[in-house]
Design a protein around this motif. Structure first.
Motif, PDB file in Angstrom:
ATOM      1  N   GLY A  40      13.054   0.989  -1.121  1.00 12.11           N
ATOM      2  CA  GLY A  40      12.678   2.256  -0.613  1.00 12.11           C
ATOM      3  C   GLY A  40      12.315   2.042   0.746  1.00 12.11           C
ATOM      4  N   GLU A  41      11.768   2.785   1.714  1.00 11.02           N
ATOM      5  CA  GLU A  41      12.347   3.324   3.193  1.00 11.02           C
ATOM      6  C   GLU A  41      11.363   2.278   3.855  1.00 11.02           C
ATOM      7  OE1 GLU A  41      10.944   7.608   4.009  1.00 11.02           O
ATOM      8  OE2 GLU A  41      10.798   6.834   6.366  1.00 11.02           O
ATOM      9  N   ALA A  42       9.849   1.792   3.974  1.00 10.57           N
ATOM     10  CA  ALA A  42       9.678   1.425   4.972  1.00 10.57           C
ATOM     11  C   ALA A  42       8.185   0.893   4.076  1.00 10.57           C
ATOM     12  CB  ALA A  42       9.361   2.135   6.117  1.00 10.57           C
ATOM     13  N   PRO A  43       7.336  -0.108   4.563  1.00 13.81           N
ATOM     14  CA  PRO A  43       5.855  -0.143   4.037  1.00 13.81           C
ATOM     15  C   PRO A  43       4.896   0.378   4.906  1.00 13.81           C
ATOM     16  CG  PRO A  43       6.235  -2.178   5.151  1.00 13.81           C
ATOM     17  CD  PRO A  43       7.505  -1.021   4.815  1.00 13.81           C
ATOM     18  N   GLY A  44       3.780   1.216   3.626  1.00 13.02           N
ATOM     19  CA  GLY A  44       2.839   1.964   4.141  1.00 13.02           C
ATOM     20  C   GLY A  44       1.737   0.451   4.956  1.00 13.02           C
ATOM     21  N   GLU A  47       1.099  -1.481   1.087  1.00  9.76           N
ATOM     22  CA  GLU A  47       2.054  -2.527   1.924  1.00  9.76           C
ATOM     23  C   GLU A  47       2.087  -3.925   2.618  1.00  9.76           C
ATOM     24  OE1 GLU A  47       2.206   0.863   1.329  1.00  9.76           O
ATOM     25  OE2 GLU A  47       3.134   0.620  -0.841  1.00  9.76           O
ATOM     26  N   PRO A  53       5.654  -4.501  -1.663  1.00 10.64           N
ATOM     27  CA  PRO A  53       6.055  -3.318  -1.252  1.00 10.64           C
ATOM     28  C   PRO A  53       5.255  -2.357  -2.323  1.00 10.64           C
ATOM     29  CG  PRO A  53       7.830  -4.735  -2.365  1.00 10.64           C
ATOM     30  CD  PRO A  53       6.890  -5.282  -2.236  1.00 10.64           C
ATOM     31  N   PHE A  54       5.603  -0.701  -2.518  1.00 10.61           N
ATOM     32  CA  PHE A  54       4.915   0.152  -3.442  1.00 10.61           C
ATOM     33  C   PHE A  54       3.353  -0.281  -4.336  1.00 10.61           C
ATOM     34  CE2 PHE A  54       9.239   1.411  -2.249  1.00 10.61           C
ATOM     35  CZ  PHE A  54       9.105   3.217  -2.992  1.00 10.61           C
ATOM     36  N   SER A  58       2.535   6.508  -3.738  1.00 10.17           N
ATOM     37  CA  SER A  58       3.321   5.899  -4.514  1.00 10.17           C
ATOM     38  C   SER A  58       4.260   5.384  -5.672  1.00 10.17           C
ATOM     39  CB  SER A  58       4.351   6.842  -3.702  1.00 10.17           C
ATOM     40  OG  SER A  58       4.666   4.684  -2.752  1.00 10.17           O
ATOM     41  N   ASN A  80      12.425  -3.290   1.112  1.00  7.04           N
ATOM     42  CA  ASN A  80      12.439  -1.542   1.953  1.00  7.04           C
ATOM     43  C   ASN A  80      13.734  -1.360   2.408  1.00  7.04           C
ATOM     44  OD1 ASN A  80      10.323   0.192   0.917  1.00  7.04           O
ATOM     45  ND2 ASN A  80       9.052  -1.576   1.586  1.00  7.04           N
ATOM     46  N   HIS A 165      12.583   9.717  -4.012  1.00  5.78           N
ATOM     47  CA  HIS A 165      11.272   8.887  -3.390  1.00  5.78           C
ATOM     48  C   HIS A 165      10.008   9.492  -4.203  1.00  5.78           C
ATOM     49  CE1 HIS A 165       8.254   7.157  -1.516  1.00  5.78           C
ATOM     50  NE2 HIS A 165       9.091   5.856  -0.332  1.00  5.78           N
TER      51      HIS A 165
END
Ligand code: URA
Length: 193
Positions: A40-44, A47, A53-54, A58, A80, A165
């Motif tokens: 993926g792109e980057a943690p939120g 996360e 991650p994830f 999402s 990510n 995504h």
């Protein structure tokens, strides 16, 4: 800069991201020769808190689809491009992705997956460009998704399989069927029936 997976958890190469993070999010899943590595792109926010991650909205979509399609947890690893949460979940800057990309390369070299599945536009554009940040591909995710693409990172060759995504399939529900169909196809690629 000197990269190793040992220093990743204390990395400060991106000053802003490291100053604002709770945790570095390295990855989650089968670390020993997974068939697929999802990127993926980057943690939120979630996360960053859980150091996994994830795990937010999402992530629920991704993990539910993988379970429904019968993916074994032994078969995949999730990570990510950028390992620290960008403040307020903004998109990672090019410089941040560039700083962090060598860690992804080290992870992929250690795991040697059969396929790398990039999730969304950002992860796809960096991987499809073979990590060449001076020449980032402008190809759209809808043109790349669902296809196996040969990439080379350093002297290692990989098969890349881009898809949307999972967050995009929450905001645009019409993408969900394609996302599920892509992940079904991906499973058939590494585990022919
Ligand atoms: N979105 C991502 O790209 N990665 C995560 O880990 C969570 C949300």
């Amino acid at each position: 800069m000197n990269y190793s997976l040992e220093i990743l958890r204390n990395c400060t190469f991106c000053v802003e991201l490291s100053a604002n993070r709770t945790n570095v999010v390295v990855g989650d899943g089968a670390i020993d020769n997974p068939k697929v590595v999802f990127v993926g792109e980057a943690p939120g926010k979630n996360e960053d808190i859980q150091s996994k991650p994830f795990v937010g909205r999402s992530g629920q979509v991704l993990r539910q689809v993988l379970d429904a399609l019968g993916y074994s947890k032994d078969d995949y690893y999730i990570t990510n491009v950028v390992k620290c949460r960008p403040p307020k979940n903004r998109d990672p800057k090019l410089e941040e992705a560039k700083n962090c990309f060598p860690y992804l390369k080290l992870q992929l070299e250690a795991m040697t997956p059969e396929v790398i599945c990039s999730l969304g536009t950002h992860a796809t554009k960096y991987l499809i460009s073979n990590g060449d940040f001076e020449n980032i591909s402008k190809r759209s995710i809808s043109a790349s998704r669902g296809n196996l693409i040969d990439i080379k990172l350093g002297d290692k060759e990989y098969k890349l399989f881009p898809t949307y995504h999972p967050a995009a399939t929450i905001y645009n529900r019409s993408l969900r069927d394609t996302f599920v169909a892509d992940l079904k196809k991906l499973k058939e690629i590494y585990q022919p029936i």
